[in-house]
Design an enzyme around this catalytic site. Structure first.
Site, PDB file in Angstrom:
ATOM      1  N   ASP A 106       0.832  -1.203   0.000  1.00  0.00           N
ATOM      2  CA  ASP A 106       0.000   0.000   0.000  1.00  0.00           C
ATOM      3  C   ASP A 106       0.874   1.264   0.000  1.00  0.00           C
ATOM      4  O   ASP A 106       2.064   1.207   0.314  1.00  0.00           O
ATOM      5  CB  ASP A 106      -0.889  -0.032   1.250  1.00  0.00           C
ATOM      6  CG  ASP A 106      -2.240   0.616   1.020  1.00  0.00           C
ATOM      7  OD1 ASP A 106      -2.349   1.459   0.116  1.00  0.00           O
ATOM      8  OD2 ASP A 106      -3.186   0.285   1.762  1.00  0.00           O
TER       9      ASP A 106
ATOM     10  N   ASP B 244     -10.958   2.018  -2.938  1.00  0.00           N
ATOM     11  CA  ASP B 244     -11.456   1.654  -1.613  1.00  0.00           C
ATOM     12  C   ASP B 244     -12.982   1.612  -1.602  1.00  0.00           C
ATOM     13  O   ASP B 244     -13.587   1.238  -0.598  1.00  0.00           O
ATOM     14  CB  ASP B 244     -10.975   2.678  -0.573  1.00  0.00           C
ATOM     15  CG  ASP B 244      -9.550   2.395  -0.129  1.00  0.00           C
ATOM     16  OD1 ASP B 244      -9.036   1.304  -0.453  1.00  0.00           O
ATOM     17  OD2 ASP B 244      -8.941   3.260   0.524  1.00  0.00           O
TER      18      ASP B 244
HETATM   19  C1  GLA Z   1      -5.725   1.847   2.315  1.00  0.00           C
HETATM   20  C2  GLA Z   1      -6.161   0.703   1.418  1.00  0.00           C
HETATM   21  C3  GLA Z   1      -7.229  -0.117   2.108  1.00  0.00           C
HETATM   22  C4  GLA Z   1      -6.713  -0.628   3.426  1.00  0.00           C
HETATM   23  C5  GLA Z   1      -6.212   0.525   4.283  1.00  0.00           C
HETATM   24  C6  GLA Z   1      -5.528   0.026   5.514  1.00  0.00           C
HETATM   25  O1  GLA Z   1      -6.729   2.781   2.452  1.00  0.00           O
HETATM   26  O2  GLA Z   1      -6.595   1.183   0.191  1.00  0.00           O
HETATM   27  O3  GLA Z   1      -7.650  -1.180   1.294  1.00  0.00           O
HETATM   28  O4  GLA Z   1      -5.684  -1.560   3.202  1.00  0.00           O
HETATM   29  O5  GLA Z   1      -5.301   1.350   3.568  1.00  0.00           O
HETATM   30  O6  GLA Z   1      -5.063   1.059   6.297  1.00  0.00           O
END
Ligand code: GLA
Length: 719
Positions: free
Chosen positions: A449, A513
């Site tokens: 990420d 997300d």
């Molecule tokens: C980001 C990712 C999510 C999740 C969060 C965790 O927003 O896109 O899918 O993994 O971080 O903190």
């Protein structure tokens, strides 16, 4: 090699590239649909000779692949740079050219004695997919530093009749939205200064005649395979000529070349086709053959991700229950998301401390991983390696590892700062910690990420944004070398780092997300224009979507997730028996069809009305197709009418069936469903494509998945 040729021709399945030598560099005379082999170069030469204009320079010079202001070109130059304000005007001489037939590639060397620079231009044409790739590198052959403010990866002519531009923009939770605008006189410059590929400006441009659509009109697409700052330019000049130019957008002083130093640009990928669907096919195929890691060619497992099920509330007993529940749903890989390491009890601490939190996990992750394996699943783990929270052991020990400028405070975002990946010590720290965990737990997959923009990216004094993507690619390659079976996903607050640069190292992406299927259907439609479906992480989420609060049926959520690499991001412990039954149907569908879907051709189906987002995925042999239809709002008319399909074999007869198990759900909105939904007729491809499939009324947020497949020896019931 001295230039003896005056012309070069590259051939591909459906495209031709014609280049000619001019005294000041190569000129791209033609890139477009394949020309016949008998096309004479002389004829082209006659056509590229433009009239000399009144009130203009006396000699018309070709614009060349590195447009030069010194030749009176007033559009965007290919290179902008100087030595402390001097030697800013470049006049190239074509010094050498080489055709490398085995790679279908031409390589040019240009020199400029006035400014002591050498420029290499590389142009290749992929014989299979007809994608042209271009990049350049510049070497300082002088004995003082040379500062590069701009060096295009590609500068190519914009066809006269291309008067409309389509580009992709968005925001967190709303990626890949398509925008159209007219190309009028002047410069359109889409500059991305987010320091990552960004939600806001995806590095794609598509130009064409006004109104170009899925199936028709000559279109040109240009992509920059880069995960940082970019500038994408489209320019129309007063003499009607035009230019498309893309490149890295360096921060001031960032590309300061010492004597002998070289800067190399990332690749620009260029395609020309009839209609946007054909562009999608070329890029999907190119990605599959030449960009993505080899492991993306194997059956893509069903993920179950812990994030929206537990967030930071990590407790072993809860997670064990969740793992068992996910296994009963048919998940094949369990992914433990954020919250397992360091002081990470919330999103304000812990980033940088890549060791398992002993308070939450006294026995390490072994109980979790053991249960995952017992259930026959693979194990995946979340990391955000490029970041550090001020509240972390890493920051306390190494505050000097962050990107920063002395004397100016860097704004925090999600309570975090960014590490300077170009420092060897940072690279080694991350490499060692990640590889150690991968080896200890035999991790199958990492969700990598990256959750903030780069702001004030510097080493204290000088800018350091363009070095980040390079350093990231290096780190990913090192980890991949040490752990050859490891799969890595690119996530960046959803889809803020998706491009063909990072995709060479990561073969799955978290598109957004936002897993509200109505929003997601539109996001995926934009994504699928240029990236293949099998790398698109797509999860069935909760009934009430966490980002929007919108409630949707499980059918709609599953139909939308089936467009990509299907998975779950749901508290699987809390599903009722109806939901389990419905989900089991879709999971079985994914397992039975994922193989052909991973090589399928994608067609956006427009033409009904704006209430529907529809697409087809058609197998390479055209024997099977899935049609996905999502009602994102109420129909403007009392019924939606016919949906004309695409990509089928004209004379083959297809058995048309409703693959989704929601007939009853949909039936109530029409007094009688169309006949194909009551029976399962055989219909020929041309009828399905020309006449179309009559759709039932779809209330907002309903969706359908239709299957068309050719049955061996099937004869049509009706002529
Ligand atoms: C980001 C990712 C999510 C999740 C969060 C965790 O927003 O896109 O899918 O993994 O971080 O903190």
């Amino acid at each position: 090699m001295p230039v003896t040729n005056t012309h070069w021709r590259l051939n591909a399945a459906t495209a031709t590239v014609l280049l000619r030598a001019t005294p000041h560099g190569p000129d791209l005379c033609y890139f477009g649909p394949a020309l016949s082999n008998s096309t004479s170069i002389d004829a082209i030469e006659a056509l590229v000779d433009d009239p000399i204009l009144h009130a203009s320079v006396d000699k018309a010079e070709a614009v060349t692949l590195c447009p030069q202001a010194s030749l009176a070109y007033t559009g965007s130059p290919g290179l902008v740079g100087h030595r402390n304000g001097r030697q800013f005007a470049h006049r190239w001489t074509l010094a050498a050219a080489e055709l490398i037939e085995s790679d279908n590639r031409v390589h040019f060397t240009l020199t400029d004695d006035h400014t002591a620079l050498a420029l290499e231009l590389h142009i290749a044409l992929d014989p299979d997919t007809s994608i042209m790739s271009m990049h350049s590198s510049l070497t300082n052959t002088g004995d003082e530093d040379f500062t590069v403010d701009w060096l295009a990866s590609a500068s190519l002519p914009l066809p006269n009749h291309h008067t409309e531009l389509m580009s992709l923009h968005g925001r967190w939770g709303g990626e890949f939205r398509e925008y159209r605008r007219p190309i009028a006189p002047g410069l359109i410059d889409i500059s991305n200064r987010h320091g990552r590929t960004s939600h806001e400006h995806s590095p794609w441009l598509v130009t064409g005649a006004a109104g170009f659509d899925e199936a028709q009109h000559d279109v040109l697409a240009v992509h920059l395979a880069w995960s940082g700052n970019t500038s994408l330019k489209v320019e129309r000049l007063a003499d009607s000529s035009g230019l498309v130019q893309v490149g890295v957008l360096p921060l001031p002083g960032e590309w300061r070349l010492a004597p002998g130093a070289t800067v190399t640009t990332p690749k620009a990928l260029v395609a020309r086709a009839d209609g946007i669907n054909a562009l999608s096919h070329a890029f999907h195929e190119h990605a599959r053959r030449h960009v993505l890691p080899a492991w993306t060619r194997s059956a893509r497992p069903i993920h179950a991700n812990s994030w929206e099920a537990v967030y930071f509330d990590h407790r072993t007993d809860t997670l064990l229950e969740l793992i068992d529940a996910c296994a009963t749903l048919g998940a094949e890989r369990f992914v433990l998301d954020d919250g397992w390491f360091g002081r990470r009890r919330n999103d304000r601490a812990g980033l940088g401390d890549w060791y398992v939190d002993p308070e939450v996990y006294p026995d390490g992750l072994h109980p979790i991983v053991g249960r995952v394996r017992q259930q026959g699943m693979q194990f995946g783990l979340w990391f955000e390696p490029e970041m550090v929270n001020p509240d972390s052991a890493l920051y306390e020990t190494h505050p000097e590892w962050t990107l920063r400028l002395d004397g100016i405070e860097t704004p925090l975002a999600r309570q975090q700062w960014v590490l300077d990946l170009s420092l060897n010590a940072v690279q080694d720290y991350l490499y060692e910690h990640i590889v150690a965990l991968v080896q200890e737990y035999a991790i199958d997959y990492i969700k990598w990420d990256m959750n903030r923009d780069l702001v004030l990216a510097g080493d204290g004094q000088c800018a350091r944004a363009a070095s980040q993507p390079e350093a990231l690619y290096t780190l990913l390659s090192r980890i991949q070398e040490a752990c050859p079976r490891l799969e890595i996903e690119s996530c960046s607050s959803g889809g803020a780092r998706i491009d063909y640069g990072v995709l060479a190292h990561t073969g799955r992406v978290w598109t957004s997300d936002n897993i509200d299927p109505i929003e997601r259907a539109r996001i995926q439609a934009g994504f699928l224009r240029f990236y293949p479906p099998e790398i698109m992480g797509a999860h069935v989420g909760h009934k009430a979507a966490h980002l929007t609060g919108r409630e949707t049926s499980l059918h709609t959520r599953a139909i939308v997730a089936l467009q990509g690499q299907y998975g779950f991001e749901i508290d699987a412990r809390r599903l009722d028996s109806d939901e389990r039954k419905a989900l089991a149907h879709y999971t079985a569908l994914y397992k039975a069809n994922r193989e052909w879907l991973s090589q399928s051709r994608y067609y956006r189906l427009n033409g009904v009305d704006e209430s529907l987002i529809a697409s087809a995925q058609v197998s390479l042999d055209q024997a099977q197709a899935w049609i996905s239809i999502v009602a994102v709002s109420a129909h403007p008319h009392s019924r939606p009418g016919r949906l004309r399909l695409a990509g089928l074999h004209k004379t083959a007869h297809y058995r048309v069936t409703l693959a989704s198990s929601n007939r009853d759900d949909v039936a109530q909105f029409s007094r009688r469903l169309p006949r194909w939904m009551r029976e399962t007729p055989l219909i020929s491809g041309d009828v399905l494509m020309q006449l179309g499939l009559p759709l039932p009324v779809l209330a907002p947020q309903k969706a359908l998945l239709v299957s068309c497949h050719v049955e061996q020896d099937a004869t049509p019931a009706t002529p």
